[in-house]
Scaffold this active site. Structure first.
Site, mmCIF file in Angstrom:
data_model
loop_
_atom_site.group_PDB
_atom_site.id
_atom_site.type_symbol
_atom_site.label_atom_id
_atom_site.label_comp_id
_atom_site.label_asym_id
_atom_site.label_seq_id
_atom_site.Cartn_x
_atom_site.Cartn_y
_atom_site.Cartn_z
ATOM 1 N N ARG A 221 -7.219 3.414 13.188
ATOM 2 C CA ARG A 221 -7.421 4.264 13.977
ATOM 3 C C ARG A 221 -8.050 4.301 15.138
ATOM 4 O O ARG A 221 -7.828 3.223 15.988
ATOM 5 C CB ARG A 221 -9.201 3.541 13.499
ATOM 6 C CG ARG A 221 -9.284 3.899 11.266
ATOM 7 C CD ARG A 221 -9.196 5.513 11.318
ATOM 8 N NE ARG A 221 -8.770 6.152 9.672
ATOM 9 C CZ ARG A 221 -9.071 6.345 9.462
ATOM 10 N NH1 ARG A 221 -7.627 5.602 9.600
ATOM 11 N NH2 ARG A 221 -8.458 6.297 7.807
ATOM 12 N N HIS A 269 -1.502 11.478 13.177
ATOM 13 C CA HIS A 269 -2.410 11.266 11.951
ATOM 14 C C HIS A 269 -1.475 11.401 10.572
ATOM 15 O O HIS A 269 -1.834 12.065 9.716
ATOM 16 C CB HIS A 269 -3.169 11.873 12.018
ATOM 17 C CG HIS A 269 -3.708 10.636 11.364
ATOM 18 N ND1 HIS A 269 -5.361 9.990 11.472
ATOM 19 C CD2 HIS A 269 -4.324 9.623 10.473
ATOM 20 C CE1 HIS A 269 -5.595 9.390 10.535
ATOM 21 N NE2 HIS A 269 -5.183 9.354 9.471
HETATM 22 P P1 NDP Z 1 -6.875 -3.208 3.449
HETATM 23 O O1 NDP Z 1 -8.165 -2.877 3.446
HETATM 24 O O2 NDP Z 1 -6.404 -3.811 1.615
HETATM 25 O O3 NDP Z 1 -6.481 -3.999 4.532
HETATM 26 C C1 NDP Z 1 -7.268 -4.989 5.784
HETATM 27 C C2 NDP Z 1 -6.578 -5.346 6.317
HETATM 28 O O4 NDP Z 1 -7.319 -5.532 7.680
HETATM 29 C C3 NDP Z 1 -6.868 -7.578 5.595
HETATM 30 O O5 NDP Z 1 -5.626 -8.243 5.407
HETATM 31 C C4 NDP Z 1 -8.064 -7.702 6.485
HETATM 32 O O6 NDP Z 1 -8.176 -9.078 6.656
HETATM 33 C C5 NDP Z 1 -7.598 -7.215 7.970
HETATM 34 N N1 NDP Z 1 -8.907 -7.261 9.042
HETATM 35 C C6 NDP Z 1 -10.002 -6.539 8.211
HETATM 36 N N2 NDP Z 1 -11.032 -7.238 9.918
HETATM 37 C C7 NDP Z 1 -10.589 -7.921 10.431
HETATM 38 C C8 NDP Z 1 -10.841 -8.371 10.966
HETATM 39 N N3 NDP Z 1 -11.548 -8.465 12.521
HETATM 40 N N4 NDP Z 1 -10.178 -10.099 12.025
HETATM 41 C C9 NDP Z 1 -8.469 -9.535 11.277
HETATM 42 N N5 NDP Z 1 -7.915 -9.391 10.623
HETATM 43 C C10 NDP Z 1 -9.332 -8.132 9.921
HETATM 44 O O7 NDP Z 1 -5.981 -1.950 4.265
HETATM 45 P P2 NDP Z 1 -5.445 -1.022 4.143
HETATM 46 O O8 NDP Z 1 -3.743 -1.864 4.455
HETATM 47 O O9 NDP Z 1 -5.099 -0.018 2.463
HETATM 48 O O10 NDP Z 1 -4.824 0.069 5.585
HETATM 49 C C11 NDP Z 1 -5.831 -0.364 6.570
HETATM 50 C C12 NDP Z 1 -6.215 0.742 7.462
HETATM 51 O O11 NDP Z 1 -4.713 1.507 7.769
HETATM 52 C C13 NDP Z 1 -7.173 2.027 7.278
HETATM 53 O O12 NDP Z 1 -8.436 1.693 6.979
HETATM 54 C C14 NDP Z 1 -6.758 2.989 7.602
HETATM 55 O O13 NDP Z 1 -7.525 2.847 9.519
HETATM 56 C C15 NDP Z 1 -5.602 2.501 7.904
HETATM 57 N N6 NDP Z 1 -4.744 3.601 7.459
HETATM 58 C C16 NDP Z 1 -3.780 4.844 8.597
HETATM 59 C C17 NDP Z 1 -3.395 5.624 8.154
HETATM 60 C C18 NDP Z 1 -2.214 7.187 8.831
HETATM 61 O O14 NDP Z 1 -2.312 8.306 8.293
HETATM 62 N N7 NDP Z 1 -2.175 6.358 10.228
HETATM 63 C C19 NDP Z 1 -2.751 5.774 6.923
HETATM 64 C C20 NDP Z 1 -4.096 4.765 6.216
HETATM 65 C C21 NDP Z 1 -4.164 3.901 6.398
HETATM 66 P P3 NDP Z 1 -7.749 -10.129 4.935
HETATM 67 O O15 NDP Z 1 -7.060 -9.929 4.517
HETATM 68 O O16 NDP Z 1 -9.146 -11.001 5.453
HETATM 69 O O17 NDP Z 1 -9.456 -9.069 4.657
HETATM 70 C C1 OXD Z 2 -6.261 6.697 5.430
HETATM 71 C C2 OXD Z 2 -5.521 7.826 6.193
HETATM 72 O O1 OXD Z 2 -6.780 5.490 5.772
HETATM 73 O O2 OXD Z 2 -4.789 8.730 5.755
HETATM 74 O O3 OXD Z 2 -5.588 6.662 4.130
HETATM 75 O O4 OXD Z 2 -5.523 7.145 7.769
#
Ligand code: NDP
Ligand code: OXD
Length: 306
Positions: A221, A269
Site C-alpha cells: 500500500r 496499482h
Molecule cells: P495476508 O493477510 O494473507 O498476509 C499478510 C502477511 O503480512 C502475513 O504473512 C503477515 O504475517 C504479514 N504481516 C502483517 N503484519 C506484519 C507485521 N507487522 N510485521 C511483519 N509481517 C506482517 O495478505 P495477502 O498476502 O493476501 O495480501 C497482502 C497485501 O498485498 C494486501 O493487504 C494488500 O495491501 C496488498 N495487495 C496489493 C495488490 C496490488 O495490486 N498492488 C493486490 C492485492 C493485495 P503473519 O503470517 O505472521 O500473519
Molecule cells: C487488493 C488490491 O488489496 O487490489 O486486492 O490492492
C-alpha cells in the site's frame, strides 16, 4: 435478504453476473440502489465512503473486493463486532505472482542496464544478480510468489509478524527479525497489509539495513512507503532501483517526482486484481458459512488489522 455491491470505479456488471451463477438465490443490489436497507445482510465493497457500511442495521459481514481491508477497517464508524472478510481469489494470487516475477527478473537479469546500453548502442554483457529475494509478508500472496521464486532458483527469505516455517524459505519474524532479514535482501518485495504496525515501514532506517545497491518492489500500500526516503536512498546509491505499484495518492498526481525518475518504474496499482469470475464462488461459500454461524474464510483479525 440481500447483498449490496459497492464499487465506484469500474462496472459492477461482471460481479452481478458472476454472483448470479455462484449464488442464484441471492438478491444483489448495486450501490447507490440498495433496496430496503434493513434487508441488506452483506456488503461487498472496494473503498466505500466513510459511514456507509455502518448505516445498514442488519449486516452480518462486510467483504472486501480486494485482499487488502485497510479501506474498510480504517473507517472509525465501522461496528467493532462486524465480521470483515478479505478477498481470497485464485486469479488475484496468480496475478500477483506474475507481477512480482516480472519485476524480480527484470532486476535480476539487469534489464534496466541492458535498455540503457541499447540506447547507447553498446554491446556488452551485464552481470546477473545474486539471486537473493526477500518478501515482507508471507500470506496468501507472498507464499505463492515464494514458491515461484524458489522454482526459478532464487534464495528466498521471508519476514512475517508471527514465526512461520515455510519449506525452502528462510524465515524471520517480528521487529527483532527485521534487520537479519533485510541484510540478505538484494531484491526486497513488500507485500504487507497496511496496519498501524506497517505504516511508513519502508523508510530510510529500513533502506539503510539492505545490502548497498538493493532494489525495491512495492506492491503493498502507498502508505507503507516514505516517498522522500526512497528518493534519498536512490540518490545516494543505497538503492539501485524501485518498482512501485501503490501510492499514497492514487492516481499518482501528474507532477509527482516519481514519474520522471530514471530508477523508478511505476505501475498504476495493477499488480493484481480480483476476478469476479473466479472470486464469486468463494464469496457465495462465505455467505453460506456466515449464515450457518461458521467463520468465513479470510476473516480479518480486527485487532491485528489484517
Ligand atoms: P495476508 O493477510 O494473507 O498476509 C499478510 C502477511 O503480512 C502475513 O504473512 C503477515 O504475517 C504479514 N504481516 C502483517 N503484519 C506484519 C507485521 N507487522 N510485521 C511483519 N509481517 C506482517 O495478505 P495477502 O498476502 O493476501 O495480501 C497482502 C497485501 O498485498 C494486501 O493487504 C494488500 O495491501 C496488498 N495487495 C496489493 C495488490 C496490488 O495490486 N498492488 C493486490 C492485492 C493485495 P503473519 O503470517 O505472521 O500473519
Ligand atoms: C487488493 C488490491 O488489496 O487490489 O486486492 O490492492
Amino acid at each position: 435478504m440481500s447483498l449490496l455491491l459497492v464499487r465506484k470505479s469500474a462496472s459492477a456488471e461482471a460481479w452481478v453476473d458472476a454472483l448470479a451463477i455462484a449464488a442464484p438465490d441471492l438478491a444483489v443490489h448495486v450501490w447507490p440502489e440498495t433496496g430496503p436497507v434493513e434487508d441488506v445482510e452483506f456488503i461487498l465493497a472496494w473503498v466505500p465512503e466513510r459511514g456507509l457500511v455502518a448505516s445498514f442495521p442488519n449486516l452480518k459481514a462486510v467483504f472486501s473486493l480486494g485482499a487488502g481491508v485497510d479501506h474498510l477497517i480504517m473507517d472509525p464508524t465501522l461496528p467493532a463486532d462486524l465480521p470483515v472478510v478479505r478477498m481470497i481469489d485464485p486469479s488475484l494470487t496468480v496475478g500477483m505472482a506474475q507481477y512480482l516475477t516480472l519485476a524480480t527478473l527484470r532486476y535480476h537479469r539487469a534489464l534496466p542496464q541492458l535498455q540503457a546500453q541499447q540506447g547507447d548502442h553498446v554491446w556488452a554483457g551485464v552481470p546477473t544478480g545474486s539471486g537473493r529475494v526477500g518478501i515482507m509478508g508471507l500470506g496468501e500472496l507472498g507464499l505463492r510468489f515464494a514458491e515461484v521464486a524458489r522454482a526459478l532458483g532464487f534464495d528466498v527469505y521471508g519476514w512475517t509478524r508471527r514465526p512461520r516455517e515455510v519449506e525452502g524459505v528462510t524465515t524471520f519474524a517480528g521487529p527483532d527479525g527485521l534487520a537479519p532479514f533485510l541484510s540478505r535482501c538484494d531484491i526486497l518485495v513488500c507485500l504487507l497489509p497496511l496496519t498501524a504496525a506497517t505504516h511508513a515501514i519502508l523508510n530510510a532506517t529500513l533502506f539503510a539495513q539492505l545490502p548497498r545497491g538493493a532494489c525495491l518492489i512495492h506492491a503493498g500500500r502507498g502508505e507503507h512507503l516514505v516517498e522522500d526516503d526512497l528518493l534519498a536512498a536512490l540518490a545516494n546509491g543505497q538503492l539501485a532501483g524501485a518498482t512501485i505499484d501503490v501510492f499514497v495518492e492514487e492516481p499518482l498526481p501528474r507532477a509527482h517526482p516519481f514519474w520522471d525518475h530514471p530508477q523508478i518504474l511505476i505501475t498504476p496499482h495493477i499488480a493484481s486484481a480480483t476476478s469476479p469470475r473466479t472470486a464469486a464462488q468463494g464469496v457465495a461459500e462465505n455467505i453460506a458459512r456466515v449464515r450457518s454461524n461458521l467463520p468465513p474464510k479470510g476473516l480479518v483479525d480486527r485487532s491485528a488489522g489484517y
